[in-house]
Design a protein around this motif. Sequence first.
Motif, short mmCIF file in Angstrom:
data_model
loop_
_atom_site.label_atom_id
_atom_site.label_comp_id
_atom_site.label_asym_id
_atom_site.label_seq_id
_atom_site.Cartn_x
_atom_site.Cartn_y
_atom_site.Cartn_z
N GLY A 35 0.82 -1.21 0.00
CA GLY A 35 0.00 0.00 0.00
C GLY A 35 0.86 1.26 0.00
N ALA A 36 1.88 1.28 0.85
CA ALA A 36 2.75 2.45 0.95
C ALA A 36 3.60 2.63 -0.32
CB ALA A 36 3.65 2.30 2.18
N ILE A 37 4.00 1.52 -0.91
CA ILE A 37 4.82 1.60 -2.13
C ILE A 37 4.00 2.19 -3.28
CG2 ILE A 37 6.06 0.23 -3.86
CD1 ILE A 37 6.49 -1.86 -1.48
N VAL A 38 2.77 1.71 -3.42
CA VAL A 38 1.91 2.23 -4.50
C VAL A 38 1.59 3.70 -4.24
CG1 VAL A 38 -0.35 1.96 -5.62
CG2 VAL A 38 1.03 -0.06 -5.08
N GLN A 39 1.40 4.05 -2.98
CA GLN A 39 1.14 5.46 -2.65
C GLN A 39 2.33 6.34 -3.03
OE1 GLN A 39 -1.53 7.15 -1.91
NE2 GLN A 39 -0.27 9.00 -1.88
N LYS A 40 3.52 5.82 -2.86
CA LYS A 40 4.73 6.57 -3.22
C LYS A 40 4.76 6.85 -4.72
CE LYS A 40 9.64 5.99 -2.00
NZ LYS A 40 10.60 5.03 -1.42
N LEU A 41 4.35 5.87 -5.51
CA LEU A 41 4.29 6.06 -6.96
C LEU A 41 3.24 7.11 -7.33
CD1 LEU A 41 4.61 2.31 -7.98
CD2 LEU A 41 6.30 4.10 -8.43
N PHE A 138 8.94 -2.67 -19.20
CA PHE A 138 8.50 -3.73 -18.28
C PHE A 138 9.54 -4.01 -17.21
CE2 PHE A 138 8.09 -8.24 -17.05
CZ PHE A 138 6.77 -8.24 -16.60
N VAL A 139 9.11 -4.04 -15.95
CA VAL A 139 9.96 -4.45 -14.85
C VAL A 139 9.45 -5.81 -14.35
CG1 VAL A 139 10.84 -3.93 -12.55
CG2 VAL A 139 10.42 -2.07 -14.17
N LEU A 140 10.33 -6.80 -14.40
CA LEU A 140 10.02 -8.13 -13.86
C LEU A 140 10.29 -8.13 -12.36
CD1 LEU A 140 9.45 -11.20 -14.07
CD2 LEU A 140 11.89 -11.49 -14.61
N VAL A 141 9.27 -8.48 -11.59
CA VAL A 141 9.45 -8.58 -10.14
C VAL A 141 9.44 -10.06 -9.77
CG1 VAL A 141 6.99 -8.34 -9.52
CG2 VAL A 141 8.73 -7.56 -7.95
N LEU A 142 10.40 -10.44 -8.90
CA LEU A 142 10.60 -11.85 -8.60
C LEU A 142 9.85 -12.30 -7.34
CD1 LEU A 142 14.42 -12.08 -9.45
CD2 LEU A 142 12.46 -12.67 -10.91
N SER A 143 8.78 -11.58 -7.01
CA SER A 143 8.00 -11.90 -5.80
C SER A 143 6.85 -12.86 -6.10
CB SER A 143 7.43 -10.60 -5.21
OG SER A 143 6.72 -9.87 -6.20
N ASP A 161 13.78 -7.65 -7.09
CA ASP A 161 13.39 -8.71 -6.17
C ASP A 161 12.01 -8.47 -5.55
OD1 ASP A 161 15.66 -10.25 -6.49
OD2 ASP A 161 16.74 -9.29 -4.85
N THR A 162 11.70 -7.21 -5.33
CA THR A 162 10.46 -6.87 -4.62
C THR A 162 9.77 -5.69 -5.33
OG1 THR A 162 11.58 -5.23 -3.25
CG2 THR A 162 11.47 -7.48 -2.39
N LEU A 163 8.50 -5.48 -4.98
CA LEU A 163 7.79 -4.33 -5.53
C LEU A 163 8.47 -3.03 -5.11
CD1 LEU A 163 5.32 -3.35 -7.18
CD2 LEU A 163 4.07 -3.22 -5.01
N ALA A 164 9.00 -2.99 -3.90
CA ALA A 164 9.70 -1.78 -3.43
C ALA A 164 10.88 -1.46 -4.35
CB ALA A 164 10.18 -1.98 -1.99
N ALA A 165 11.65 -2.49 -4.73
CA ALA A 165 12.80 -2.28 -5.60
C ALA A 165 12.34 -1.89 -7.01
CB ALA A 165 13.66 -3.55 -5.64
N ALA A 166 11.25 -2.47 -7.47
CA ALA A 166 10.71 -2.10 -8.78
C ALA A 166 10.28 -0.63 -8.78
CB ALA A 166 9.52 -3.00 -9.13
N ALA A 167 9.65 -0.20 -7.70
CA ALA A 167 9.22 1.19 -7.59
C ALA A 167 10.41 2.14 -7.57
CB ALA A 167 8.36 1.37 -6.33
N GLU A 168 11.48 1.72 -6.90
CA GLU A 168 12.69 2.55 -6.89
C GLU A 168 13.23 2.73 -8.31
OE1 GLU A 168 13.85 4.36 -4.52
OE2 GLU A 168 12.32 3.60 -3.16
N TRP A 169 13.20 1.67 -9.09
CA TRP A 169 13.65 1.75 -10.49
C TRP A 169 12.79 2.76 -11.26
CZ3 TRP A 169 11.69 0.99 -15.41
CH2 TRP A 169 12.63 0.93 -16.43
N VAL A 170 11.49 2.68 -11.06
CA VAL A 170 10.56 3.60 -11.73
C VAL A 170 10.89 5.04 -11.34
CG1 VAL A 170 8.16 4.36 -11.92
CG2 VAL A 170 8.70 1.90 -11.91
#
Length: 175
Positions: A35-41, A138-143, A161-170
């Motif tokens: 929830g917090a990660i999506v909010q950050k985006l 496309f970002v592949l997440v390994l979760s 590795d995680t949605l958090a890391a994918a969001a950081e890339w974005v």
Amino acid sequence: MNRAVFLDRDGVLNVYLPGDYAKTPDELLLLPGVGAIVQKLRAAGYLTILISNQQGVAKGLMTQADLAAVTAKLRAEVPLDALYYCPHLKDEHCACRKPKPGMLLQAAQEHAIDLSASVFIGDTPTDAQAAHAAGVPFVLVLSGQTKDAAGFSPTPNAVADTLAAAAEWVLRRVQ
Ligand SMILES: [Mg+2]
Ligand SMILES: [Zn+2]
């Protein structure tokens, strides 16, 4: 034009259940901090949009009411601007079921989204193929379903590795 982060559901926002579906709210186990990660985006100016194949209703494994209950739980926890579900069976050959890009194209039209300035975060080749067909990085997440990026096709723009890391890339990509 708007930018969006498109999100697959199972294996990205909630725990992937091999060979099964989240048919009830109790079976939708959200991954840590989503929830917090999506909010950050969203705070960074992205529309957050769910893009999900859900043939459980058509297969008779769950009712529309079950899907609505699962979706209500998801929306209560994760700040999504829009949700697109393909409810069809694979055999129906609809235009929306991933790996087809129908849901992405519909979302782009309905929300004035610049697809090449957007990102899709998913966990399967099916997600990557839909993104590729729509011209979305496309970002592949390994979760979720994919545990190892070796041999993954089409080649992702990034692996996290995680949605958090994918969001950081974005978020890095913007700057
Ligand atoms: Mg998935
Ligand atoms: Zn469909």
